[in-house]
Enzyme design. Structure first.
Site, PDB file in Angstrom:
ATOM      1  NE  ARG A   1      -2.382  -1.746   2.883  1.00  0.00           N
ATOM      2  CZ  ARG A   1      -3.017  -2.867   2.631  1.00  0.00           C
ATOM      3  NH1 ARG A   1      -4.144  -2.851   2.009  1.00  0.00           N
ATOM      4  NH2 ARG A   1      -2.510  -4.018   3.011  1.00  0.00           N
ATOM      5  CB  THR A   2       3.294   2.606   2.433  1.00  0.00           C
ATOM      6  OG1 THR A   2       2.443   2.200   3.500  1.00  0.00           O
ATOM      7  CG2 THR A   2       3.875   3.959   2.756  1.00  0.00           C
TER       8      THR A   2
ATOM      9  CE  LYS B   1      25.830  -6.635  -5.735  1.00  0.00           C
ATOM     10  NZ  LYS B   1      26.171  -5.726  -6.841  1.00  0.00           N
TER      11      LYS B   1
ATOM     12  NE  ARG C   1       6.974   0.840   5.350  1.00  0.00           N
ATOM     13  CZ  ARG C   1       5.727   0.367   5.336  1.00  0.00           C
ATOM     14  NH1 ARG C   1       5.498  -0.891   5.016  1.00  0.00           N
ATOM     15  NH2 ARG C   1       4.729   1.162   5.634  1.00  0.00           N
TER      16      ARG C   1
ATOM     17  CG  HIS D   1       3.302   4.525   8.627  1.00  0.00           C
ATOM     18  ND1 HIS D   1       3.568   5.358   7.569  1.00  0.00           N
ATOM     19  CD2 HIS D   1       2.786   3.397   8.087  1.00  0.00           C
ATOM     20  CE1 HIS D   1       3.226   4.745   6.441  1.00  0.00           C
ATOM     21  NE2 HIS D   1       2.744   3.568   6.729  1.00  0.00           N
TER      22      HIS D   1
END
Lengths: 179, 304
Positions: free
Chosen positions: B54-55, B82, B104, B132
């Site tokens: 969603r975000t 890596k 995020r 958030h």
């Protein structure tokens, strides 16, 4: 520069001119540019209804997101966009603004209109034309041509917003102070 | 506003400006041309170190509707696997000239660190169990849209508060906007510092429901649970799940929200989730407009 009765007369004349030029305003949509252009659009719609009993759809179109000078200042709050339910496709849109100056606001409004629909024609009504155009744009209906120096500032006051009707000329504002 | 890292950083006026701007932008979603030229030539980087549907999609759609160039970056398949550090990744983005970085990250505080390393604006799209903020903004927007106000609204946030960045951001934002929040959870799923949050706390869902205008159900975040927080999923659901019987205790205008993803049958029954008083689907649509508003207000003006 203009008092309440002058503004009243100018709007009455513009309303008559709109009726004349559009042959009865049957396909006309009046869209004001917020904040004061939107108020003026409503006043024009009232007059048109009064003179010939035509109910002209009236709304507003905010141009903030289409401005070419957004990067010259902090992000601006948005005005209200309110397109009448019938839309603008195939209609004659009359844009209404309080002051016509550089023409950049109208340029932005034309871009905004293009994203909403495809009008048959677009016309421009303004209460005050103060000159100093920077783009090839002119008004179809002008309330008053007001010769100004570029450094001056034209302020339109409307009773719905400011408590009284007047047009004032403020001298010697710093360059770039806008309308 | 330069960054959007915590909902607690927003003043009442700033929060309302974002909501009002979003309200105007919502009209764009109803047009045939759903695009504005405002951020033409600006670059927005979506930096996702954690999974998200969603975000990420919502931020991408928001940036594209404002005509920004969007670069999507997810940790899987990048140099992060890596062993590249967050700082080196940030410097790479900086070299690409990102005007905004949407991040995020699994670690609380990562967006805050990032803000010191890049020149562009940083938007927190969820950091660990911390915050958030755009979710809280879209929740507030959805509440205001449905109920017409935020001031004095009684909001119950129910479930896994301990692992929820959504709960924290909502508590901070809603208290700024004048709503009264009550957190409802078993004691094991409440953070230790909760008594310092600007909200009430209750262990009894049935006592809170009749008074609530909004009930926000949170997902039980099983992936973050490294201990036994409740005896069984069934027992949790019996005591803290929103089923038909509990739904009937709400007053007629109350709404049900969920930030998604849902565990149907666990914290919310399918019947409640799909009811007309649930805002779950419109929350997703509102997410795009609220994020457009945030991007516009952060990077739409002059370069600071």
């Amino acid at each position: 520069m203009l008092e309440g009765p002058d503004i009243h007369r100018a709007l009455t004349r513009i309303a008559h001119e709109i009726l004349e030029r559009t042959r009865g305003a049957s396909d006309v949509v009046l869209l004001g540019i917020p904040t004061r252009g939107a108020t003026l659009a409503h006043r024009l719609a009232e007059r048109v209804a009064q003179f010939e009993g035509v109910k002209v759809p009236v709304g507003s179109i905010d141009i903030t997101m289409y401005r070419d000078d957004l990067r010259l200042g902090p992000a601006r709050p948005l005005g209200k966009t309110d397109v009448p339910a019938g839309g603008i496709d195939g209609k004659t849109v009359v844009l209404v603004d309080d002051v016509l100056f550089s023409g950049r606001t109208v340029r932005a409004a034309l871009d905004a209109l293009g994203d909403i629909g495809r009008p048959k024609a677009v016309q421009l009504a303004t209460l005050v034309d103060r000159g100093h155009r920077e783009l090839p744009i002119r008004a179809d209906y002008v309330g008053k041509n007001l010769p100004t120096a570029k450094s001056e500032k034209v302020k339109v006051l409307l009773s719905e917003i400011d408590g009284r009707d007047a047009v004032e000329l403020l001298k010697n504002e710093p360059e770039g102070a806008g309308k | 506003m330069k960054h959007l890292i915590s909902a607690g950083d927003l003043s009442r006026d700033e929060a309302l400006l974002i909501l009002d701007t979003a309200e105007e932008l919502a009209r764009v979603s109803g047009r045939s041309i759903k695009k504005l030229p405002t951020l033409r030539g600006r670059t927005v980087v979506n930096l996702f170190f954690e999974d998200s549907t969603r975000t990420r999609i919502s931020f991408e759609a928001a940036a594209k509707r404002l005509s920004a160039d969007v670069i999507n970056f997810s940790a899987k398949g990048s140099s992060v696997s890596k062993g590249e550090s967050l700082k080196d990744t940030a410097l790479t983005l900086e070299a690409m000239g990102a005007d905004a970085v949407v991040i995020r990250h699994g670690a609380s505080g990562a967006p805050h660190r990032l803000a010191n390393w890049v020149r562009g604006s940083v938007l927190n799209a969820g950091d660990g169990t911390h915050e958030h903020p755009t979710q809280a903004l879209l929740d507030a927007f959805s509440m205001r849209q449905r109920l017409g106000r935020l001031e004095g609204l009684k909001v119950a946030i129910v479930g896994d508060i301990l692992h929820s960045r959504v709960a924290r951001s909502n508590v901070l934002l809603l208290s700024t906007l004048g709503a009264e929040v009550t957190l409802v959870a078993p004691p094991t799923l409440l953070p230790v510092s909760v008594e310092r949050w600007p909200c009430q706390v209750s262990y009894d869902l049935d006592a809170v429901l009749p008074k609530a205008d909004v009930v926000m159900m949170l997902r039980v975040q099983l992936e973050r649970m490294n201990a036994a927080y409740f005896p069984s999923a069934r027992e949790y659901s019996r005591r803290y799940g929103l089923d038909r019987d509990r739904f009937a205790k709400l007053h007629d205008d109350a709404i049900v929200m969920h930030p998604g993803p849902m565990n149907r049958g666990m914290e919310i029954s399918a019947e409640v989730a799909d009811s007309p008083r649930s805002t779950i689907v419109e929350q997703v649509g509102n997410g795009v407009t609220v994020r457009m508003a945030a991007l516009y207000l952060l990077i739409g003006g002059e370069n600071q």
